[in-house]
Design a protein around this motif. Structure first.
Motif, PDB file in Angstrom:
ATOM      1  N   ALA A 275       0.841  -1.204   0.000  1.00 40.06           N
ATOM      2  CA  ALA A 275       0.000   0.000   0.000  1.00 40.06           C
ATOM      3  C   ALA A 275       0.873   1.251   0.000  1.00 40.06           C
ATOM      4  N   ARG A 276       1.911   1.243   0.854  1.00 41.32           N
ATOM      5  CA  ARG A 276       2.816   2.399   0.902  1.00 41.32           C
ATOM      6  C   ARG A 276       3.485   2.605  -0.449  1.00 41.32           C
ATOM      7  N   GLN A 277       3.909   1.492  -1.073  1.00 41.93           N
ATOM      8  CA  GLN A 277       4.654   1.615  -2.330  1.00 41.93           C
ATOM      9  C   GLN A 277       3.793   2.114  -3.488  1.00 41.93           C
ATOM     10  N   VAL A 278       2.530   1.642  -3.549  1.00 42.62           N
ATOM     11  CA  VAL A 278       1.695   2.061  -4.689  1.00 42.62           C
ATOM     12  C   VAL A 278       0.836   3.274  -4.337  1.00 42.62           C
ATOM     13  N   GLY A 279       0.987   3.788  -3.117  1.00 47.08           N
ATOM     14  CA  GLY A 279       0.277   5.006  -2.736  1.00 47.08           C
ATOM     15  C   GLY A 279      -1.208   4.804  -2.515  1.00 47.08           C
ATOM     16  N   LYS A 280      -1.547   3.643  -1.991  1.00 47.71           N
ATOM     17  CA  LYS A 280      -2.966   3.380  -1.699  1.00 47.71           C
ATOM     18  C   LYS A 280      -3.206   3.392  -0.188  1.00 47.71           C
ATOM     19  N   ASP A 281      -4.441   3.650   0.203  1.00 49.05           N
ATOM     20  CA  ASP A 281      -4.856   3.512   1.594  1.00 49.05           C
ATOM     21  C   ASP A 281      -4.823   2.009   1.946  1.00 49.05           C
ATOM     22  N   PRO A 282      -4.448   1.658   3.187  1.00 46.21           N
ATOM     23  CA  PRO A 282      -4.428   0.234   3.563  1.00 46.21           C
ATOM     24  C   PRO A 282      -5.758  -0.479   3.298  1.00 46.21           C
ATOM     25  N   LEU A 283      -6.858   0.221   3.519  1.00 46.63           N
ATOM     26  CA  LEU A 283      -8.156  -0.405   3.262  1.00 46.63           C
ATOM     27  C   LEU A 283      -8.360  -0.625   1.764  1.00 46.63           C
ATOM     28  N   ASP A 284      -7.945   0.334   0.952  1.00 45.48           N
ATOM     29  CA  ASP A 284      -8.167   0.221  -0.497  1.00 45.48           C
ATOM     30  C   ASP A 284      -7.351  -0.915  -1.110  1.00 45.48           C
ATOM     31  N   ILE A 285      -6.151  -1.157  -0.583  1.00 43.81           N
ATOM     32  CA  ILE A 285      -5.371  -2.251  -1.184  1.00 43.81           C
ATOM     33  C   ILE A 285      -6.004  -3.596  -0.851  1.00 43.81           C
ATOM     34  N   ARG A 286      -6.664  -3.654   0.291  1.00 45.28           N
ATOM     35  CA  ARG A 286      -7.352  -4.905   0.636  1.00 45.28           C
ATOM     36  C   ARG A 286      -8.602  -5.072  -0.218  1.00 45.28           C
ATOM     37  N   LEU A 287      -9.291  -3.963  -0.470  1.00 45.12           N
ATOM     38  CA  LEU A 287     -10.463  -4.027  -1.354  1.00 45.12           C
ATOM     39  C   LEU A 287     -10.039  -4.421  -2.763  1.00 45.12           C
ATOM     40  N   ALA A 288      -8.871  -3.920  -3.199  1.00 41.93           N
ATOM     41  CA  ALA A 288      -8.399  -4.224  -4.552  1.00 41.93           C
ATOM     42  C   ALA A 288      -8.072  -5.706  -4.706  1.00 41.93           C
ATOM     43  N   ASN A 289      -7.741  -6.366  -3.596  1.00 35.44           N
ATOM     44  CA  ASN A 289      -7.363  -7.778  -3.657  1.00 35.44           C
ATOM     45  C   ASN A 289      -8.457  -8.707  -3.133  1.00 35.44           C
ATOM     46  N   TYR A 290      -9.661  -8.149  -2.964  1.00 41.46           N
ATOM     47  CA  TYR A 290     -10.789  -8.960  -2.477  1.00 41.46           C
ATOM     48  C   TYR A 290     -11.055 -10.106  -3.453  1.00 41.46           C
ATOM     49  N   SER A 291     -11.339 -11.278  -2.905  1.00 43.71           N
ATOM     50  CA  SER A 291     -11.588 -12.433  -3.760  1.00 43.71           C
ATOM     51  C   SER A 291     -12.981 -12.992  -3.512  1.00 43.71           C
ATOM     52  N   GLU A 292     -13.777 -13.081  -4.589  1.00 43.93           N
ATOM     53  CA  GLU A 292     -15.134 -13.608  -4.475  1.00 43.93           C
ATOM     54  C   GLU A 292     -15.095 -15.103  -4.164  1.00 43.93           C
ATOM     55  N   LYS A 293     -14.039 -15.771  -4.660  1.00 47.33           N
ATOM     56  CA  LYS A 293     -13.896 -17.214  -4.421  1.00 47.33           C
ATOM     57  C   LYS A 293     -12.696 -17.466  -3.533  1.00 47.33           C
ATOM     58  N   ASN A 294     -12.607 -18.689  -3.002  1.00 55.11           N
ATOM     59  CA  ASN A 294     -11.417 -19.050  -2.243  1.00 55.11           C
ATOM     60  C   ASN A 294     -10.253 -19.143  -3.217  1.00 55.11           C
ATOM     61  N   PRO A 295      -9.261 -18.241  -3.117  1.00 56.87           N
ATOM     62  CA  PRO A 295      -8.200 -18.190  -4.124  1.00 56.87           C
ATOM     63  C   PRO A 295      -7.290 -19.414  -4.108  1.00 56.87           C
ATOM     64  N   ALA A 296      -7.322 -20.195  -3.027  1.00 46.57           N
ATOM     65  CA  ALA A 296      -6.442 -21.362  -2.963  1.00 46.57           C
ATOM     66  C   ALA A 296      -6.986 -22.522  -3.784  1.00 46.57           C
ATOM     67  N   ASN A 297      -8.320 -22.667  -3.826  1.00 48.81           N
ATOM     68  CA  ASN A 297      -8.882 -23.845  -4.499  1.00 48.81           C
ATOM     69  C   ASN A 297     -10.009 -23.511  -5.473  1.00 48.81           C
ATOM     70  N   GLY A 298     -10.340 -22.225  -5.649  1.00 53.58           N
ATOM     71  CA  GLY A 298     -11.345 -21.843  -6.627  1.00 53.58           C
ATOM     72  C   GLY A 298     -12.780 -22.105  -6.205  1.00 53.58           C
ATOM     73  N   LYS A 299     -12.972 -22.655  -4.985  1.00 62.76           N
ATOM     74  CA  LYS A 299     -14.340 -22.912  -4.520  1.00 62.76           C
ATOM     75  C   LYS A 299     -15.035 -21.591  -4.182  1.00 62.76           C
TER      76      LYS A 299
END
Lengths: 152, 746
Positions: free
Chosen positions: B376-400
């Motif tokens: 977040a610091r490096q790309v100039g995003k708010d800590p909350l926004d970087i987490r929103l940007a990486n939100y996953s609708e599915k379980n990213p480990a197994n695609g379920k």
């Protein structure tokens, strides 16, 4: 010499090394007072002697002068002491192991006049550890009793 | 009184009985444990002076202890690896080397003091990872979690990433330290069986451990345990374990040594024995959370979207198979393209490590969230926004897909309640001269289910009796399950009884991993559904009828009084089982949360105070809001302890814990406690007829330590990768950051 606990007289232990806590728990069948550390660090064994907070694990039984009140002596018959009722109402406990010590300490905290604010309660209750961390609920319970007493 | 815990009135009156409070017709002898002062060597014990004391009954060491058999232990705790008092070999400091049995507590203390314990040939131990480089071995499994994982070419993706971050996190060992030190009472019965009173988190598992160790009966062995878990049959158990109220546990009361030491003592003493643990004893006779190092590297694009996660943990384990399952969760939180997990484990000369609230995940998410903050610091995003940007609708480990996931709502509600978007700038000076910092983190913990078998009886006089050997440790399980039963059967909670203490009661899922309520409620539900069918048949009503307010009510409104039906059928009993597939599902299940922290840092002393913790959690359906919220708040405060103070230190030369007391291995006190808020999000009502519970307490410890570290970095620029963030770690981090408070103030 006898020990006055919750209004009843009990014999003193013969062994001068016996703490008030061990004497109550091992010989007098007063097991409501708990042993959490045996070193005066956790507050689970808090009782009142003449209304003052005492760590019963650090107090040799033979040196006790005054009337001891334990958790068992707080409620009259089936009526809970207001502090016990407040702990129940505010869910100010989880596992319940520190609770007798918390309640005895809380009763004294109010009578000492140390329950004037949330921060004051927190300071004056910090000798009683609660690993379940029911701390906010404990403060709320104490504040409610202090307020009720103030309103008389 | 309505809305209170079932055992609450007893607890506030001092009438609740923990194991050490029990009184018996034949008072037990008192046993205390002698432990090794050093980590390695051969033990010799001179018992003559102790035996000469008038109150001493016997002293037991490896020379006269009964020979115990190996136990297969799915809890992976120490007795699965080594049984106590079986040889003169000392493998860790604090190891039990003898038991004294005496007439009273005083006499036992005198006997313990009179023992002369000599350790010969002791060589240097390795008790910290930095002394055990040569012992590190790569593993494919790390306890219940994976040791190795691979998705795509993470190393290549990391090398190609526009932005990358590296975290070298280190977590010191610490202890669960519930308030009850604990005792175990044991008595051998005329039929060769053993009666044990103790507080355990997983009744049938530990009954089986005792049975296996003493070779009592096949019904108490692993075969018998599996039979019970799968079929629900109790077999002819010769272990009568009576599970008592537990004065807290937090993972500690699983397969612990005293469950074996007390029966050993009772066998040699030839009568009932109570083995009492001192606070110090619990540091080595019971488990701890082990030391963990993590090298975590993440790569992302210029928007901060994760491309690669490379996690390389080094994990300490002691004399138990248990390994902190670091690798289980980090790949399941954020969307990413590739990952690699490579775990190494070193066996150290320490007591067996074991379960503690948020096993694996509490440490793993600390490292991951630190990396997210760096991105977040490096790309100039708010800590909350970087987490929103990486939100996953599915379980990213197994695609379920997730069964339910209200993490976005948790971010939104948590941020709104905290005032995240309007917070002052990190490093700004407060009216009292201290410096402000703000941090946040995500929380996650997997939902699991374990087998359980409940027997439910509805009696003619209107009671519901449930046979299920569940544990009550303060988490409120009894109250929660009683509420579930009352709701399903339409009976008032005060008419619901649990028979839970004895081994003969139904096989219950252990109180582990925040799974107890869900797993056990599922079995009760199956049993109640069978009873409804029997009642419906008796009343000529359809099977889809429901029990409510003393009536069996059909979908068309037709109804019959349950008491009338039961007077015709007599008491009705049904067995219900659930969880045999461990909750296997096409969908993934987890609890989620977001936690926000405000901190004040003294610019001169670097003293820190957590001012506020605000969490929002998706824990599925919330049955008893008061108790559930207490669980969340308690776990958040424990998370603050993990972040700021909890650390059990080791003497590297002798190998013992140097602060093995509850006033020295610090835990949060009332005065440490910040303003704490916990909010529920997601579907808190649940779908009609479904249980829809998810875990609570384990989720809420997760995320707190990174949110606090994040707030400290926000205030000072000092990034701390060490847990706890003790004074030395804070000072080092601030020095590295070359941060000047004077400049910040200006």
């Amino acid at each position: 010499m006898t020990l006055c606990i919750n209004g009843a007289d009990y014999p003193m232990p013969n062994d001068p090394r016996t703490t008030l806590l061990d004497h109550m728990r091992e010989k007098l069948n007063l097991t409501g007072t708990k042993k959490g550390c045996d070193h005066g660090q956790c507050g689970a064994c808090t009782v009142l002697v003449d209304g003052k907070r005492v760590l019963s694990c650090l107090q040799l039984a033979q040196t006790v002068r005054g009337d001891v009140t334990t958790i068992e002596g707080l409620s009259k018959n089936d009526t809970l002491h207001p502090m016990q009722a407040a702990f129940l109402e505010h869910d100010a406990y989880q596992c319940g192991f520190c609770t007798p010590g918390q309640i005895m300490s809380a009763v004294a905290c109010v009578s000492e006049g140390h329950a004037g604010s949330d921060a004051e309660i927190a300071d004056w209750m910090s000798g009683n550890l609660c690993r379940c961390a029911a701390y906010p609920q404990i403060r709320a319970a104490i504040a409610s009793v202090a307020q009720a007493e103030a309103e008389g | 009184m309505q809305g209170h815990r079932i055992e609450g009135a007893d607890k506030v009156r001092g009438l609740a009985k923990y194991t050490d409070d029990l009184r018996f017709a034949t008072p037990p002898l008192i046993a205390l444990t002698a432990t090794s002062p050093v980590a390695r060597g051969r033990v010799q014990i001179d018992t003559s002076a102790a035996l000469a004391l008038p109150g001493t009954r016997c002293v037991i060491d490896h020379t006269n202890a009964p020979r115990l058999k190996r136990a297969i232990l799915i809890s992976m705790c120490e007795p699965g690896t080594r049984m106590p008092l079986q040889s003169d070999q000392v493998e860790y400091a604090g190891q039990p080397v003898a038991i004294v049995v005496a007439d009273s507590l005083h006499a036992a203390r005198d006997a313990l003091a009179a023992l002369i314990v000599t350790i010969e040939n002791h060589d240097a131990p390795a008790v910290v990872l930095s002394d055990a480089e040569n012992r590190l071995k790569s593993v494919r499994r790390a306890g219940i979690g994976p040791g190795a994982m691979k998705k795509g070419d993470a190393d290549a993706a990391l090398a190609d990433a526009s932005v990358s971050a590296e975290v070298n996190a280190h977590a010191a060992p610490h202890h669960q330290n519930p308030m009850e030190p604990g005792a175990v009472v044991a008595r051998w019965d005329p039929d060769g069986g053993v009666t044990v009173h103790a507080a355990v988190q997983w009744h049938h598992l530990d009954a089986s451990m005792i049975g296996q160790a003493f070779g009592l009966s096949w019904a108490d062995g692993m075969t018998g345990l599996l039979g019970r878990a799968v079929l629900g049959t109790s077999g002819k158990s010769k272990v009568r374990l009576h599970n008592q109220l537990s004065g807290g546990a937090f993972g500690r009361n699983i397969s612990y040594l005293a469950l074996l030491l007390a029966p050993i003592a009772a066998k040699v003493a030839g009568g009932p024995v109570k083995l009492v643990q001192s606070r110090r004893d619990t540091f080595s006779l019971m488990s701890h959370r082990s030391e963990v190092k993590q090298r975590l590297r993440v790569g992302a694009d210029t928007d901060g979207k994760l491309k690669a996660i490379v996690l390389e943990p080094d994990i300490a384990r002691g004399n138990a198979a248990f390994v902190e399952p670091i690798g289980e969760m980090p790949m399941q939180l954020y969307a990413h393209d590739t990952h690699r997990l490579t775990t190494r484990v070193a066996k150290l000369d320490l007591p067996g490590a074991g379960w503690m609230r948020g096993p694996g995940v509490a440490h793993a998410i600390f490292a991951l969230e630190q990396a997210m903050d760096d991105l977040a610091r490096q790309v100039g995003k708010d800590p909350l926004d970087i987490r929103l940007a990486n939100y996953s609708e599915k379980n990213p480990a197994n695609g379920k897909s997730w069964e339910a996931k209200a993490l976005l709502e948790a971010y939104e509600v948590g941020a709104a309640k905290f005032g995240w978007r309007d917070r002052p700038k990190g490093g700004s000076v407060r009216p009292d001269g201290r410096v402000s910092g703000f941090g946040m983190a995500s929380a996650i913990d997997l939902g699991r289910q374990f087998p359980a078998h409940a027997t439910v009886t509805m009696t003619k006089d209107g009671r519901v009796v449930v046979s299920l050997a569940v544990s009550e440790m303060g988490q409120g399980l009894l109250t929660g399950l009683t509420g579930v039963v009352a709701e399903m059967t339409g009976v008032s909670p005060d008419r619901v009884e649990f028979k839970r203490e004895a081994t003969k009661e139904g096989y219950a899922a252990g109180s582990i991993g925040s799974t107890g309520t869900y797993s056990n409620a599922a079995a009760v539900k199956t049993a109640v559904e069978k009873i409804i069918k029997k009642l419906a048949k008796a009343g000529g009503l359809p099977k889809s009828s429901k029990l409510q307010d003393g009536m069996l009510v059909a979908p068309n409104g037709e109804s019959a009084a349950i008491s009338d039906l039961l007077s015709r059928t007599g008491d009705l009993t049904a067995k219900g089982r659930a969880g045999l597939t461990f909750g296997a599902s096409k969908q993934a299940k987890a609890s989620f949360g977001a936690v926000f922290c405000e901190m004040a840092v003294d610019p001169i002393t670097l003293d820190v105070e957590v001012i506020r913790l605000v969490g929002a959690y998706d824990c599925g359906r919330v049955l008893q809001p008061k108790i559930a919220r207490a669980q969340l708040i308690g776990a958040m405060i424990m998370g603050m302890g993990q972040a700021l103070m909890e650390e059990t230190r080791l003497d590297r030369k002798r190998g013992h814990w140097t602060n093995a007391e509850i006033g020295e291995a610090l835990v949060p006190t009332q005065a440490d406690c910040p303003h704490v808020e916990a909010h529920f999000v997601g579907d808190t009502q649940g779908k009609p007829g479904a249980l829809d519970f998810k875990g609570i307490a384990e989720t809420a410890i997760v995320g707190v330590s990174p949110a606090i570290a994040s707030a400290f970095a926000d205030a000072t620029g000092g990034v701390v990768h060490h847990l706890p963030l003790n004074h030395a770690a804070r000072l080092a981090a601030v020095s590295r950051a070359q941060f000047s408070f004077k400049e910040a103030a200006e």
